[in-house]
Design a protein around this motif. Structure first.
Motif, PDB file in Angstrom:
ATOM      1  N   GLY A  24       0.835  -1.199   0.000  1.00  0.00           N
ATOM      2  CA  GLY A  24       0.000   0.000   0.000  1.00  0.00           C
ATOM      3  C   GLY A  24       0.872   1.251   0.000  1.00  0.00           C
ATOM      4  N   ALA A  25       0.498   2.224  -0.840  1.00  0.00           N
ATOM      5  CA  ALA A  25       1.286   3.455  -0.907  1.00  0.00           C
ATOM      6  C   ALA A  25       1.266   4.164   0.435  1.00  0.00           C
ATOM      7  CB  ALA A  25       0.704   4.377  -1.975  1.00  0.00           C
ATOM      8  N   MET A  26       2.445   4.554   0.916  1.00  0.00           N
ATOM      9  CA  MET A  26       2.548   5.316   2.167  1.00  0.00           C
ATOM     10  C   MET A  26       3.373   6.564   1.882  1.00  0.00           C
ATOM     11  SD  MET A  26       3.243   2.185   4.837  1.00  0.00           S
ATOM     12  CE  MET A  26       4.333   1.222   3.804  1.00  0.00           C
ATOM     13  N   SER A  27       2.760   7.739   2.102  1.00  0.00           N
ATOM     14  CA  SER A  27       3.452   8.996   1.819  1.00  0.00           C
ATOM     15  C   SER A  27       4.808   8.998   2.511  1.00  0.00           C
ATOM     16  CB  SER A  27       2.626  10.177   2.327  1.00  0.00           C
ATOM     17  OG  SER A  27       1.390  10.188   1.666  1.00  0.00           O
ATOM     18  N   TRP A  28       5.816   9.469   1.822  1.00  0.00           N
ATOM     19  CA  TRP A  28       7.214   9.565   2.269  1.00  0.00           C
ATOM     20  C   TRP A  28       7.893   8.208   2.417  1.00  0.00           C
ATOM     21  CZ3 TRP A  28       8.901  14.104   1.304  1.00  0.00           C
ATOM     22  CH2 TRP A  28       8.030  15.189   1.415  1.00  0.00           C
ATOM     23  N   ILE A 143     -10.548  -2.681  -0.652  1.00  0.00           N
ATOM     24  CA  ILE A 143     -11.409  -2.353   0.488  1.00  0.00           C
ATOM     25  C   ILE A 143     -10.488  -2.276   1.704  1.00  0.00           C
ATOM     26  CG2 ILE A 143     -13.587  -3.243  -0.432  1.00  0.00           C
ATOM     27  CD1 ILE A 143     -13.138  -5.820   1.180  1.00  0.00           C
ATOM     28  N   GLU A 144     -10.515  -1.125   2.375  1.00  0.00           N
ATOM     29  CA  GLU A 144      -9.562  -0.890   3.467  1.00  0.00           C
ATOM     30  C   GLU A 144     -10.314  -0.615   4.758  1.00  0.00           C
ATOM     31  OE1 GLU A 144      -5.653   1.790   3.558  1.00  0.00           O
ATOM     32  OE2 GLU A 144      -7.501   2.872   3.978  1.00  0.00           O
ATOM     33  N   GLY A 145     -10.117  -1.464   5.739  1.00  0.00           N
ATOM     34  CA  GLY A 145     -10.818  -1.320   7.015  1.00  0.00           C
ATOM     35  C   GLY A 145     -10.142  -0.350   7.961  1.00  0.00           C
ATOM     36  N   GLY A 199       0.440  -2.274   4.433  1.00  0.00           N
ATOM     37  CA  GLY A 199       1.299  -1.102   4.533  1.00  0.00           C
ATOM     38  C   GLY A 199       2.223  -1.214   5.734  1.00  0.00           C
ATOM     39  N   THR A 200       1.623  -1.182   6.906  1.00  0.00           N
ATOM     40  CA  THR A 200       2.368  -1.181   8.179  1.00  0.00           C
ATOM     41  C   THR A 200       3.462  -2.252   8.235  1.00  0.00           C
ATOM     42  OG1 THR A 200       0.460  -0.269   9.312  1.00  0.00           O
ATOM     43  CG2 THR A 200       2.039  -1.452  10.680  1.00  0.00           C
ATOM     44  N   ARG A 201       3.147  -3.449   7.753  1.00  0.00           N
ATOM     45  CA  ARG A 201       4.091  -4.585   7.842  1.00  0.00           C
ATOM     46  C   ARG A 201       5.388  -4.318   7.077  1.00  0.00           C
ATOM     47  NH1 ARG A 201       6.924  -7.825   9.093  1.00  0.00           N
ATOM     48  NH2 ARG A 201       6.815 -10.083   9.298  1.00  0.00           N
TER      49      ARG A 201
HETATM   50  C1  LIG Z   1       2.640   5.779   7.219  1.00  0.00           C
HETATM   51  C2  LIG Z   1       1.468   5.504   6.309  1.00  0.00           C
HETATM   52  C3  LIG Z   1       1.199   6.385   5.259  1.00  0.00           C
HETATM   53  C4  LIG Z   1       0.146   6.121   4.363  1.00  0.00           C
HETATM   54  N1  LIG Z   1      -0.059   6.978   3.308  1.00  0.00           N
HETATM   55  C5  LIG Z   1      -1.015   6.668   2.366  1.00  0.00           C
HETATM   56  C6  LIG Z   1      -1.167   7.467   1.185  1.00  0.00           C
HETATM   57  O1  LIG Z   1      -0.438   8.424   0.955  1.00  0.00           O
HETATM   58  N2  LIG Z   1      -2.149   7.118   0.291  1.00  0.00           N
HETATM   59  C7  LIG Z   1      -2.959   6.019   0.500  1.00  0.00           C
HETATM   60  O2  LIG Z   1      -3.850   5.749  -0.343  1.00  0.00           O
HETATM   61  N3  LIG Z   1      -2.835   5.250   1.615  1.00  0.00           N
HETATM   62  C8  LIG Z   1      -1.882   5.528   2.530  1.00  0.00           C
HETATM   63  N4  LIG Z   1      -1.702   4.697   3.618  1.00  0.00           N
HETATM   64  C9  LIG Z   1      -2.493   3.433   3.700  1.00  0.00           C
HETATM   65  C10 LIG Z   1      -1.706   2.262   3.042  1.00  0.00           C
HETATM   66  O3  LIG Z   1      -1.581   2.447   1.657  1.00  0.00           O
HETATM   67  C11 LIG Z   1      -2.368   0.886   3.261  1.00  0.00           C
HETATM   68  O4  LIG Z   1      -3.622   0.818   2.607  1.00  0.00           O
HETATM   69  C12 LIG Z   1      -2.570   0.573   4.729  1.00  0.00           C
HETATM   70  O5  LIG Z   1      -1.365   0.800   5.416  1.00  0.00           O
HETATM   71  C13 LIG Z   1      -3.016  -0.882   4.880  1.00  0.00           C
HETATM   72  O6  LIG Z   1      -3.284  -1.201   6.194  1.00  0.00           O
HETATM   73  P1  LIG Z   1      -2.172  -1.753   7.231  1.00  0.00           P
HETATM   74  O7  LIG Z   1      -1.358  -0.573   7.620  1.00  0.00           O
HETATM   75  O8  LIG Z   1      -2.997  -2.278   8.343  1.00  0.00           O
HETATM   76  O9  LIG Z   1      -1.365  -2.797   6.519  1.00  0.00           O
HETATM   77  C14 LIG Z   1      -0.678   4.955   4.548  1.00  0.00           C
HETATM   78  C15 LIG Z   1      -0.406   4.102   5.631  1.00  0.00           C
HETATM   79  C16 LIG Z   1       0.646   4.346   6.494  1.00  0.00           C
HETATM   80  C17 LIG Z   1       0.931   3.371   7.624  1.00  0.00           C
END
Ligand SMILES: Cc1cc2nc3c(=O)[nH]c(=O)nc-3n(C[C@H](O)[C@H](O)[C@H](O)COP(=O)(O)O)c2cc1C
Length: 332
Positions: A24-28, A143-145, A199-201
């Motif tokens: 999952g995309a995570m900013s920075w 789908i994101e919970g 993402g987190t993992r």
């Molecule tokens: C530090 C961080 C930054 C994130 N930034 C974005 C973002 O810029 N755009 C986006 O669509 N989702 C963002 N997310 C959500 C992740 O893409 C992903 O869907 C989410 O982390 C999945 O859940 P999980 O953290 O329980 O694995 C971010 C998540 C984290 C932890």
């Protein structure tokens, strides 16, 4: 008995990689190194365009393409003022998959991406929105919970999965939020998911450029420490963000209280108050991820942070997840 490869075949074919796990995309955090590492290891990396200008995004895509020949996606935030130019940047760079986040995309955006040859992935926070996006021609859904890190919706992953997976079959659906182990991946695949998004993992991956202090905060935190931001007053909305609690979290509550009091005391207009609350976290994720300011920065993390216990390479994390999934399937 079906194998893991069979269970996520639809997702893998859609993404064009052997492991139907999207990073999952995570900013920075999701920049060239993490994205290339995920795609090179057989999963699917997604670049976070976040607030980048089209020029910066073009550079980041080129740098990622220099590190991997495998497919990867780009995540665009729909409210970005230069969305149209960002779309063109992706198409010019021959990006195969574009993820549209932060709302419901316009048909024109989906159509333009299709014309340019890209597949489009959208977010379905409800079954109704999922069906609407399918009608609009979206190619896949996430789908994101509420267990997820970052900006979150109100419904848990398990409930969203039960609402959406039995009812949407026309496009592949990827499940995100709270996934930390392979057994859980299997359970969503068996319910009909095409793949998953985590993402987190991946934050504490060796290849991830996040500051050592940011990674340490993840390794030390338990699930219950990754909480959603709290709105102080019903008239001053706060978009919930899940993050590990720190000094800034407490400060945010005090700041909201002081701001609301100023508005009701007549020393600040309502608009100024709302804007001040919205701007409180501006730049704070960058401060934590890049500068390592874990006190006043934002430690966005999902509840699965409790399952992040050490720094590991991307290939180790993926091997662990797939081994857990496989041994769970073998027991059945
Ligand atoms: C530090 C961080 C930054 C994130 N930034 C974005 C973002 O810029 N755009 C986006 O669509 N989702 C963002 N997310 C959500 C992740 O893409 C992903 O869907 C989410 O982390 C999945 O859940 P999980 O953290 O329980 O694995 C971010 C998540 C984290 C932890």
């Amino acid at each position: 008995m079906r194998t893991l490869e069979q269970l996520w075949q639809r997702g893998a074919e859609f993404l064009g990689c052997p492991i139907a796990i999207m990073g999952g995309a995570m900013s920075w955090v999701s920049e060239r190194h993490l994205v290339a590492a995920l795609s090179n290891a057989g999963a699917f990396g997604v670049l976070a365009a976040s607030s980048m200008s089209p020029e910066l995004l073009a550079k980041e895509i080129a740098a990622t393409q220099a590190l991997t020949k495998k497919p990867f996606g780009v995540n665009l935030i729909l409210m970005h003022p230069q969305l149209e130019q960002l779309v063109e940047t992706c198409l010019a760079a021959k990006i195969t998959h574009v993820v549209l986040a932060g709302g419901i995309p316009k048909s024109a955006t989906i159509n333009r991406l299709h014309e340019g040859g890209a597949k489009v992935i959208g977010f379905a926070p409800t079954l109704g929105i999922g069906k609407k996006l399918v009608k609009m021609g979206i190619d896949a859904l996430v789908i994101e919970g509420t267990e997820a890190g970052g900006h979150i919706g109100p419904v848990s992953t398990s409930v969203l999965a039960q609402e959406v997976l039995p009812n949407i079959h026309d496009v592949p659906v990827f499940v995100a939020g709270g996934i930390g182990r392979g057994e859980t991946i299997v359970s969503y695949l068996e319910m009909g998911a095409a793949g998953v998004q985590l993402g987190t993992r991946f934050v504490c991956a060796t290849e991830c450029i996040a500051h050592p202090k940011f990674k340490k905060a993840f390794i030390n935190a338990s699930a219950r420490e990754a909480t959603a931001s709290v709105q102080y007053h019903p008239d001053f909305p706060v978009i919930p963000v899940r993050a590990i609690g720190n000094k800034a979290t407490d400060e945010f509550m005090r700041f909201q209280k002081d701001t609301v009091e100023k508005v009701f005391g007549g020393t600040l207009s309502r608009e100024e108050g709302q804007l001040a609350i919205e701007h409180f976290w501006a730049g704070s994720l960058r401060r934590a991820v890049i500068e390592g300011d874990v006190e006043s920065g934002s430690l966005m993390a999902g509840q699965s942070v409790g399952m992040v216990n050490s720094e590991q390479s991307i290939s180790e994390i993926l091997a662990e997840l797939t081994a857990q999934a496989q041994s769970y399937l073998d027991q059945a």
